[in-house]
Design a protein around this motif. Structure first.
Motif, PDB file in Angstrom:
ATOM      1  N   VAL A 143      55.535  34.654  53.750  1.00  0.00           N
ATOM      2  CA  VAL A 143      56.428  33.911  54.634  1.00  0.00           C
ATOM      3  C   VAL A 143      57.871  34.258  54.308  1.00  0.00           C
ATOM      4  N   LYS A 144      58.582  34.761  55.295  1.00  0.00           N
ATOM      5  CA  LYS A 144      60.007  35.017  55.171  1.00  0.00           C
ATOM      6  C   LYS A 144      60.708  34.359  56.347  1.00  0.00           C
ATOM      7  N   LYS A 145      61.997  34.112  56.196  1.00  0.00           N
ATOM      8  CA  LYS A 145      62.736  33.527  57.298  1.00  0.00           C
ATOM      9  C   LYS A 145      62.743  34.490  58.479  1.00  0.00           C
ATOM     10  N   GLY A 146      62.139  34.051  59.571  1.00  0.00           N
ATOM     11  CA  GLY A 146      62.118  34.866  60.769  1.00  0.00           C
ATOM     12  C   GLY A 146      60.987  35.862  60.839  1.00  0.00           C
ATOM     13  N   LYS A 147      60.135  35.955  59.788  1.00  0.00           N
ATOM     14  CA  LYS A 147      59.068  36.956  59.807  1.00  0.00           C
ATOM     15  C   LYS A 147      57.955  36.540  58.855  1.00  0.00           C
ATOM     16  N   ASN A 148      56.733  36.473  59.379  1.00  0.00           N
ATOM     17  CA  ASN A 148      55.566  36.134  58.577  1.00  0.00           C
ATOM     18  C   ASN A 148      54.537  37.243  58.713  1.00  0.00           C
ATOM     19  N   ASP A 149      54.050  37.756  57.585  1.00  0.00           N
ATOM     20  CA  ASP A 149      53.126  38.888  57.607  1.00  0.00           C
ATOM     21  C   ASP A 149      51.843  38.561  56.863  1.00  0.00           C
ATOM     22  N   LEU A 150      50.712  38.846  57.488  1.00  0.00           N
ATOM     23  CA  LEU A 150      49.421  38.777  56.824  1.00  0.00           C
ATOM     24  C   LEU A 150      49.205  40.105  56.108  1.00  0.00           C
ATOM     25  N   THR A 151      49.095  40.084  54.794  1.00  0.00           N
ATOM     26  CA  THR A 151      49.026  41.315  54.018  1.00  0.00           C
ATOM     27  C   THR A 151      48.154  41.103  52.787  1.00  0.00           C
ATOM     28  N   ASN A 152      48.008  42.146  51.990  1.00  0.00           N
ATOM     29  CA  ASN A 152      47.265  42.052  50.740  1.00  0.00           C
ATOM     30  C   ASN A 152      48.228  41.993  49.568  1.00  0.00           C
ATOM     31  N   ASP A 153      47.852  41.248  48.540  1.00  0.00           N
ATOM     32  CA  ASP A 153      48.678  41.115  47.352  1.00  0.00           C
ATOM     33  C   ASP A 153      47.838  41.460  46.133  1.00  0.00           C
ATOM     34  N   LEU A 154      48.467  42.031  45.120  1.00  0.00           N
ATOM     35  CA  LEU A 154      47.777  42.343  43.873  1.00  0.00           C
ATOM     36  C   LEU A 154      47.860  41.164  42.924  1.00  0.00           C
ATOM     37  N   LEU A 155      46.724  40.815  42.329  1.00  0.00           N
ATOM     38  CA  LEU A 155      46.652  39.717  41.378  1.00  0.00           C
ATOM     39  C   LEU A 155      46.177  40.236  40.038  1.00  0.00           C
ATOM     40  N   VAL A 156      46.658  39.623  38.963  1.00  0.00           N
ATOM     41  CA  VAL A 156      46.088  39.918  37.661  1.00  0.00           C
ATOM     42  C   VAL A 156      44.719  39.247  37.613  1.00  0.00           C
ATOM     43  N   LYS A 157      43.720  39.991  37.166  1.00  0.00           N
ATOM     44  CA  LYS A 157      42.366  39.465  37.135  1.00  0.00           C
ATOM     45  C   LYS A 157      42.185  38.564  35.920  1.00  0.00           C
ATOM     46  N   GLU A 158      41.499  37.457  36.115  1.00  0.00           N
ATOM     47  CA  GLU A 158      41.199  36.518  35.040  1.00  0.00           C
ATOM     48  C   GLU A 158      39.708  36.236  35.057  1.00  0.00           C
ATOM     49  N   GLU A 159      39.038  36.468  33.938  1.00  0.00           N
ATOM     50  CA  GLU A 159      37.612  36.219  33.817  1.00  0.00           C
ATOM     51  C   GLU A 159      37.319  35.673  32.420  1.00  0.00           C
ATOM     52  N   PRO A 160      36.209  34.930  32.273  1.00  0.00           N
ATOM     53  CA  PRO A 160      35.865  34.402  30.947  1.00  0.00           C
ATOM     54  C   PRO A 160      35.211  35.461  30.074  1.00  0.00           C
ATOM     55  N   LEU A 161      35.528  35.436  28.793  1.00  0.00           N
ATOM     56  CA  LEU A 161      34.856  36.281  27.801  1.00  0.00           C
ATOM     57  C   LEU A 161      34.238  35.373  26.750  1.00  0.00           C
ATOM     58  N   GLU A 162      32.922  35.452  26.604  1.00  0.00           N
ATOM     59  CA  GLU A 162      32.249  34.706  25.552  1.00  0.00           C
ATOM     60  C   GLU A 162      32.170  35.577  24.308  1.00  0.00           C
ATOM     61  N   ILE A 163      32.568  35.019  23.181  1.00  0.00           N
ATOM     62  CA  ILE A 163      32.493  35.720  21.896  1.00  0.00           C
ATOM     63  C   ILE A 163      31.342  35.131  21.096  1.00  0.00           C
ATOM     64  N   ARG A 164      30.349  35.953  20.815  1.00  0.00           N
ATOM     65  CA  ARG A 164      29.206  35.525  20.018  1.00  0.00           C
ATOM     66  C   ARG A 164      29.287  36.157  18.632  1.00  0.00           C
ATOM     67  N   ILE A 165      28.781  35.454  17.652  1.00  0.00           N
ATOM     68  CA  ILE A 165      28.808  35.919  16.270  1.00  0.00           C
ATOM     69  C   ILE A 165      27.380  36.214  15.806  1.00  0.00           C
ATOM     70  N   GLY A 166      27.171  37.404  15.253  1.00  0.00           N
ATOM     71  CA  GLY A 166      25.929  37.737  14.582  1.00  0.00           C
ATOM     72  C   GLY A 166      26.161  37.676  13.080  1.00  0.00           C
ATOM     73  N   TYR A 167      25.314  36.942  12.364  1.00  0.00           N
ATOM     74  CA  TYR A 167      25.550  36.745  10.933  1.00  0.00           C
ATOM     75  C   TYR A 167      24.221  36.575  10.205  1.00  0.00           C
ATOM     76  N   GLY A 168      24.281  36.593   8.881  1.00  0.00           N
ATOM     77  CA  GLY A 168      23.092  36.380   8.057  1.00  0.00           C
ATOM     78  C   GLY A 168      22.664  37.646   7.339  1.00  0.00           C
ATOM     79  N   GLY A 169      21.545  37.541   6.610  1.00  0.00           N
ATOM     80  CA  GLY A 169      21.045  38.663   5.834  1.00  0.00           C
ATOM     81  C   GLY A 169      20.516  39.788   6.708  1.00  0.00           C
ATOM     82  N   GLU A 170      20.280  40.904   6.089  1.00  0.00           N
ATOM     83  CA  GLU A 170      19.857  42.105   6.819  1.00  0.00           C
ATOM     84  C   GLU A 170      18.533  41.888   7.549  1.00  0.00           C
TER      85      GLU A 170
END
Length: 290
Positions: A25-52
């Motif tokens: 939206v601009k004064k006097g002009k509105n444009d339907l367009t594409n915009d670039l977004l930074v991607k956000e996603e969840p990362l699960e961190i799992r731990i492996g531990y214990g004896g061999e």
């Protein structure tokens, strides 16, 4: 002393970007367009531990992040949170191909003789891309139930949106002297300032607005929330949980923030400037100048 500039993460530069259709939206002009977004996603961190011969697994954390450099992120998280004492405590860090979302699940294998007590981390971590940690444990914890909000149609005018930022200047005394604060503000649909709260953390500023509104039994479903910073998933989540339906921000939203607004029918406006703004969702609720 010579400093070596390490190469940037080229993978993140290609997988860390999403696109969204917006109304610019601009004064006097509105444009339907594409915009670039930074991607956000969840990362699960799992731990492996214990004896061999008896390895165990523990889901330690979920962090909202931009994909890329996930191994570096996990290693840094374990060190900075004191879960390990040395980088050599880690045998390997690899995506967990058995997980439902292998690209969003990283398993860190600790040394066999390293003492790791999962009971110390039963609260676990749910960390975001921009603030500290709080208590949720696995990717499934993101499938929360947002209360059903008021669905009465709302509308806000372009002129009101453009007027919001200037109305705050006279009230941001701490920012005026330090330049080091985020702000969250609440307006009615006519653009009247109802309250303003500041904090060094933008999540804290929003929580203050929510807190004072709760104390005073203020209905947030017909108000405009103005935010000074960029918009990640948690900012939208917090807003949706209390029924906020119009959000206007100076900064950019993440891909996951836009997705949640579309899902929850929240009108989301970003990159608010003197004579322009972007509508990422709910453009039907904005009355534009002819």
């Amino acid at each position: 002393m010579d400093f070596k500039i390490l190469p940037r993460d080229t993978k993140m530069s290609t997988v860390g970007i999403a696109t969204s259709e917006i109304l610019k939206v601009k004064k006097g002009k509105n444009d339907l367009t594409n915009d670039l977004l930074v991607k956000e996603e969840p990362l699960e961190i799992r731990i492996g531990y214990g004896g061999e011969t008896k390895r165990l697994e523990f889901s330690l954390a979920v962090t909202m992040r931009t994909p890329g450099a996930d191994e570096e992120l996990a290693r840094g998280f374990l060190l900075s949170e004191g879960i390990i004492k040395s980088p050599t405590d880690i045998l390997s860090a690899k995506y967990c191909m058995q997980a439902k979302q292998p690209e969003n699940t990283l398993k860190v294998e600790l040394k066999n003789d390293l003492a790791f007590d999962p009971d110390k981390f039963k609260r676990n971590f749910y960390s975001t891309s921009s603030c500290g940690v709080c208590g949720k444990a696995a990717l499934e914890a993101l499938n929360y139930e947002i209360p059903q909000s008021n669905r009465t149609p709302l509308s806000v005018s372009q002129d009101v949106i453009h007027s919001l930022t200037n109305k705050l200047t006279a009230h941001q005394n701490t920012f005026k002297y330090t330049g080091g604060l985020h702000a969250a503000a609440l307006f009615d649909l006519e653009g009247n300032l109802l309250m303003l709260r500041e904090d060094i953390g933008r999540h804290n500023a929003l929580d203050k607005i929510i807190g004072v509104s709760t104390l005073n039994q203020i209905d947030l479903s017909d108000k405009i929330l103005w935010l000074s910073g960029r918009l990640g998933f948690e900012m939208i989540q917090k807003s949706a949980m209390v029924g906020i339906r119009i959000i206007v921000a100076l900064g950019a939203p993440s891909s996951l923030a836009v997705d949640l607004c579309l899902q929850q029918n929240i009108t989301l406006i970003g990159f608010l400037k003197k004579d322009t703004f972007n509508i990422y969702s709910g453009k039907e609720n904005v009355i534009l100048n002819s």
